[in-house]
Design an enzyme around this catalytic site. Sequence first.
Site, PDB file in Angstrom:
ATOM      1  CB  ILE A 212      -0.966  -0.026   1.196  1.00 46.39           C
ATOM      2  CG1 ILE A 212      -2.098  -1.019   0.895  1.00 46.39           C
ATOM      3  CG2 ILE A 212      -1.522   1.365   1.489  1.00 46.39           C
ATOM      4  CD1 ILE A 212      -3.094  -1.200   1.995  1.00 46.39           C
ATOM      5  CB  VAL A 215      -0.068   1.364  -4.545  1.00 46.07           C
ATOM      6  CG1 VAL A 215      -1.199   1.980  -5.360  1.00 46.07           C
ATOM      7  CG2 VAL A 215       0.315   0.003  -5.114  1.00 46.07           C
ATOM      8  CD  GLU A 216      -2.737   5.216  -1.004  1.00 38.46           C
ATOM      9  OE1 GLU A 216      -2.664   6.364  -1.494  1.00 38.46           O
ATOM     10  OE2 GLU A 216      -3.810   4.640  -0.811  1.00 38.46           O
ATOM     11  CB  SER A 217       3.682   7.663  -0.929  1.00 41.20           C
ATOM     12  OG  SER A 217       4.298   6.618  -0.168  1.00 41.20           O
TER      13      SER A 217
END
Length: 355
Positions: A212, A215-217
């Site tokens: 996560i 994908v997020e940052s």
Amino acid sequence: MKKNKKIIALIISVTLLTGCPSTNSKKNENNYVKDTNAFNILISQYANNIEEIWGPKEVLIAGPKDYVQYEDNLKTRVHINFVSGVITIETMAESPIENLKEAIVSTLLMSEPVDIIRHDKISQDLSQEPFLYNQVLDQEHQPIRWSGRANSFADYLLSNNIKTRWSGSYKITYVEIKLVPNHINQRARKFLPIVAEASNRYFIDERLILAIMEVESAFNPYAVSRTDALGLMQVQQHTAGRDIFKLQGKSGEPSRKFLLDPRNNVDIGTAYLSLLKTKYLAGINNPISLRYAVITSYNGGVGSVLRTFSNDRNEAINIINSMTPQQVYRKLVTSHVSQESRNYLIKVNRILDNK
């Protein structure tokens, strides 16, 4: 080099987690709208100021996977693209060499986020390893830890790699620095201890937390989204932040400074994954189906996940339990109302499959 895209997000001001479901009152929803409107006005103001100096096709402001910082009255800027792995340091100043050298050295030695506009020179904190340590190698293929090596590398770049380009009538002088090929893994390693702590505290798989974050940052701790979600796990203060603070017996919601701290950010983000798993999506029996639902809910909210199967929560849970994990996955990536959330599940799941 093209700079005609507008990356619209900001590394200062209010904080809000992309797609986390709202479980707050009407008052909080109104606050969200108010803060978002103020945020958009602030973005517009900075964009206008940047456009006046750099030109209409040169508006560049930080995003979830792009760190951007301005100095010298907006005439010099640093752009780190955490996906492509390229640092671009450029200036429109009349004395470009001097301005570029200072920006190069301060970037290489940066140990913590700098607001979108830097007013003062950065002094290196000798107690902290630079954020880009091991992500950039100098002309001798060595990592850069101290100011001597940073200055030497800056001199090398300015002697060998300096370039110019034009944007309309504006002359821009710049250098590009490539991050090492495995720069994403190098950044991820920095956060493994705090990921392990959060994993043990909330019983969430480390691999899921890391997927996560990627994908997020792309493991950019300075990340800020268009909706002002913050940090490694893109946490919003008014949704996930408020929910977790309440669960922890705290009042209000986390501040921007709190959420930009990697340890706090990973703790809140992982706690939210646990809340999704143990409360909002409680009743889903198969752990793999539950994981798919948690991932998609983290991006698009629990309500939209359940409505993909039925408008009635209990019926949705029953339908999910009647399906195989493969069927649940297929339903979410083909029928979820949000294309972004469909793609999000695909991206996170692909990373998990490769770990």
